[in-house]
Write a protein that holds these residues in place. Structure first.
Motif, PDB file in Angstrom:
ATOM      1  N   GLU A 389       0.830  -1.204   0.000  1.00 13.32           N
ATOM      2  CA  GLU A 389       0.000   0.000   0.000  1.00 13.32           C
ATOM      3  C   GLU A 389       0.866   1.255   0.000  1.00 13.32           C
ATOM      4  OE1 GLU A 389      -2.934   1.942   3.271  1.00 13.32           O
ATOM      5  OE2 GLU A 389      -3.574  -0.006   2.459  1.00 13.32           O
ATOM      6  N   GLU A 390       1.927   1.257   0.799  1.00 17.27           N
ATOM      7  CA  GLU A 390       2.844   2.396   0.869  1.00 17.27           C
ATOM      8  C   GLU A 390       3.477   2.694  -0.477  1.00 17.27           C
ATOM      9  OE1 GLU A 390       5.376   5.386   2.708  1.00 17.27           O
ATOM     10  OE2 GLU A 390       3.470   4.433   3.274  1.00 17.27           O
ATOM     11  N   GLN A 391       3.728   1.629  -1.261  1.00 16.80           N
ATOM     12  CA  GLN A 391       4.391   1.780  -2.548  1.00 16.80           C
ATOM     13  C   GLN A 391       3.421   2.000  -3.706  1.00 16.80           C
ATOM     14  OE1 GLN A 391       7.939   1.841  -2.777  1.00 16.80           O
ATOM     15  NE2 GLN A 391       7.470   2.094  -0.597  1.00 16.80           N
ATOM     16  N   GLY A 392       2.143   2.140  -3.412  1.00 17.51           N
ATOM     17  CA  GLY A 392       1.149   2.402  -4.445  1.00 17.51           C
ATOM     18  C   GLY A 392       0.600   1.153  -5.097  1.00 17.51           C
ATOM     19  N   GLY A 393       0.849  -0.012  -4.505  1.00 18.48           N
ATOM     20  CA  GLY A 393       0.295  -1.263  -5.016  1.00 18.48           C
ATOM     21  C   GLY A 393      -1.045  -1.565  -4.376  1.00 18.48           C
ATOM     22  N   ASP A 394      -1.375  -2.854  -4.292  1.00 21.58           N
ATOM     23  CA  ASP A 394      -2.636  -3.245  -3.661  1.00 21.58           C
ATOM     24  C   ASP A 394      -2.692  -2.730  -2.234  1.00 21.58           C
ATOM     25  OD1 ASP A 394      -3.407  -4.563  -5.937  1.00 21.58           O
ATOM     26  OD2 ASP A 394      -2.819  -6.556  -5.222  1.00 21.58           O
ATOM     27  N   THR A 395      -3.828  -2.214  -1.834  1.00 22.66           N
ATOM     28  CA  THR A 395      -3.991  -1.736  -0.468  1.00 22.66           C
ATOM     29  C   THR A 395      -4.133  -2.914   0.483  1.00 22.66           C
ATOM     30  OG1 THR A 395      -6.391  -1.635  -0.617  1.00 22.66           O
ATOM     31  CG2 THR A 395      -5.148   0.334  -1.309  1.00 22.66           C
TER      32      THR A 395
END
Length: 500
Positions: A389-395
């Motif tokens: 989530e931090e890296q902009g992937g799946d939450t």
């Protein structure tokens, strides 16, 4: 941990059948002063691995001096040769007439206690003793009972610390755990990949092989010149080479569970860096990785400093160094060996953050019993979720929802997370339902209580072990909520949660 897939019986005083939870103290001795002495238990009391670990003493330090000759080129047999001398500093917690160490597949050459040499004797009839300083080895593959039994003379009084030296040797192959998965000293064509969860350290040194007996370590690993040996912690001195053999020196001053030790050998190249706070990062990457695996590994390891900074939300990084060992073995295996996780074939981004999270969950705080393994794997998987989530992937929410989309009649929900059984330690529910438990807990008690709880968890049990029951009590305390029903639904019931 992430895995890609999942003799003769001799009865000696103090050794019992596989079904026993704790081997009883079997023989009593009395010294001239009238003090009673007992045999230390032949297991640490773990229901899943009754003969792993031992009773009656606490190991404070292991000094492991091993020489390893890897296999020859194919088609030579995939067999190496290990010669070792283990020096243990241990403190008696009982008045000991005799005690055990775990050792599998090695031959013992010599035993000394405080400079006095023991003599080898045949195992006596059950319940009898042999006077004089003695040692013998008991192995029973059918019951997974591997014990080196030592009878010291004079007997060891509780509170006394002794220096035990065991010299041993043996051929190394590719041992398997209870599920048939490679572990321990895994012999490879170019060296060895040493990954020992849950009780595989006994395949390469005499040990009290259970997380409840943590110790510090130092290593001297001698290998053919040109090979590299990597262990836990930091280099203790520069390697030395003599007559075609190179000795590598490592020191791990932080307490660690035995299954987290490594002494991997291969064609590694070292890379050194550090976090912005100055924490040393030492990576050892095999020069035999394929171009694709090397590219994946390089990209992932480059993120380690950022990952450590991100995971500091759980508390300060607990050890003196970090890093990785990436081997070209085809096992498809990763393990959170302390300070320096081992990855085979490649180190992917998700796996690297998973194994780094284990430095807090599993390494700093280890499971009191192997039934508590979700406290390792659930947390490490949850760390993957929030990093994504931090890296902009799946939450994290999306990944939680994906778990809850598994149909209620799927076998996934049949595992009791807090007690999966010895063959269920590495099943998907331990990882994914464990992570979902943490996500649901955070939702229920709120961010502030959740983060307070996790930091208190790491602080309170650092350098030790903890149980699921300890986890439940702590989070009820920090949240001020009655969470009995919540934990019963998520951790103790083999059904899909619907309300909590």
């Amino acid at each position: 941990m992430i895995a890609g897939s999942r003799g003769r019986r001799i009865l000696v005083a103090g050794v019992v059948g596989l079904g026993m939870l704790l081997a009883p103290a079997a023989s009593l001795g009395v010294d001239h002063g009238g003090t009673s002495f007992v045999s230390g238990a032949s297991g640490a009391g773990d229901a899943y691995f009754p003969f792993a670990g031992n009773g009656g003493y606490d190991v404070r330090h292991y000094d492991l001096d091993v020489t390893y000759a890897p296999p020859g080129p194919a088609p030579a047999p995939l067999t190496g040769r290990l010669d070792g001398e283990a020096t243990l500093r241990l403190r008696a917690t009982q008045n000991l007439d005799r005690f055990n160490l775990d050792l599998r597949g090695m031959e013992v050459d010599r035993v000394m206690i405080d400079g006095r040499q023991a003599r080898e004797v045949a195992p006596p009839p059950d319940g009898e003793t042999v006077e004089g300083l003695a040692y013998w080895q008991v192995q029973d593959d059918a019951a997974r009972q591997w014990e080196l039994t030592i009878q010291p003379r004079p007997r060891i009084k509780a509170g006394r610390t002794v220096r035990l030296v065991v010299r041993y040797h043996g051929d190394t192959t590719r041992p398997e755990d209870i599920e048939g998965v490679l572990y321990g000293w895994v012999t490879t064509r170019d060296g060895a990949m040493v990954v020992s969860e849950p009780e595989g350290s006994m395949t390469w040194y005499p040990v009290s092989d259970h997380p409840t007996d943590k110790a510090t370590y130092s290593f001297e690993i001698t290998v053919p010149e040109g090979k590299v040996a990597v262990a836990n912690g930091l280099p203790a001195r520069r390697p030395t080479t003599r007559q075609g053999w190179t000795t590598w020196y490592w020191r791990a001053p932080d307490l660690q569970a035995s299954y987290l030790t490594t002494a991997s050998v291969g064609d590694y190249e070292f890379r050194r860096s550090e976090t912005p706070a100055g924490l040393p990062i030492i990576d050892a990457v095999d020069d035999g990785l394929t171009p694709d695996n090397l590219a994946t590994t390089n990209a992932s390891l480059a993120l380690q400093a950022e990952m450590i900074d991100f995971l500091d939300q759980f508390g300060r990084y607990p050890f003196n160094s970090a890093g990785a060992i990436v081997d070209d073995d085809s096992v498809g295996y990763a393990l959170e060996t302390q300070t320096r996780p081992v990855y085979s074939r490649a180190a992917s981004e998700g796996t690297v953050v998973h194994e780094l999270a284990h430095q807090w969950f599993g390494n700093a705080v280890s499971p009191t019993r192997w039934a508590d393994i979700w406290l390792n794997e659930g947390w490490a998987t949850y760390a993957e979720w929030i990093w994504s989530e931090e890296q902009g992937g799946d939450t994290a929410q999306a990944q939680f929802d994906a778990v809850l989309e598994i149909p209620a009649d799927d076998p996934f929900w049949h595992t009791v997370v807090a007690d999966p059984g010895p063959l269920g330690l590495f099943l998907d529910p331990i990882y994914d339902r464990g992570a979902a438990t943490l996500f649901a807990l955070r939702t229920k008690i709120g961010d502030d209580a959740f983060l307070t709880g996790v930091r208190r968890w790491v602080s309170r049990y650092d350098d030790g072990t903890a149980r699921t029951a300890d986890f439940e009590v702590l989070f009820e305390s920090v949240s001020g909520q009655d969470l009995d029903e919540f934990f019963d639904v998520w951790l103790h019931t083999p059904e899909k949660p619907t309300t909590w």
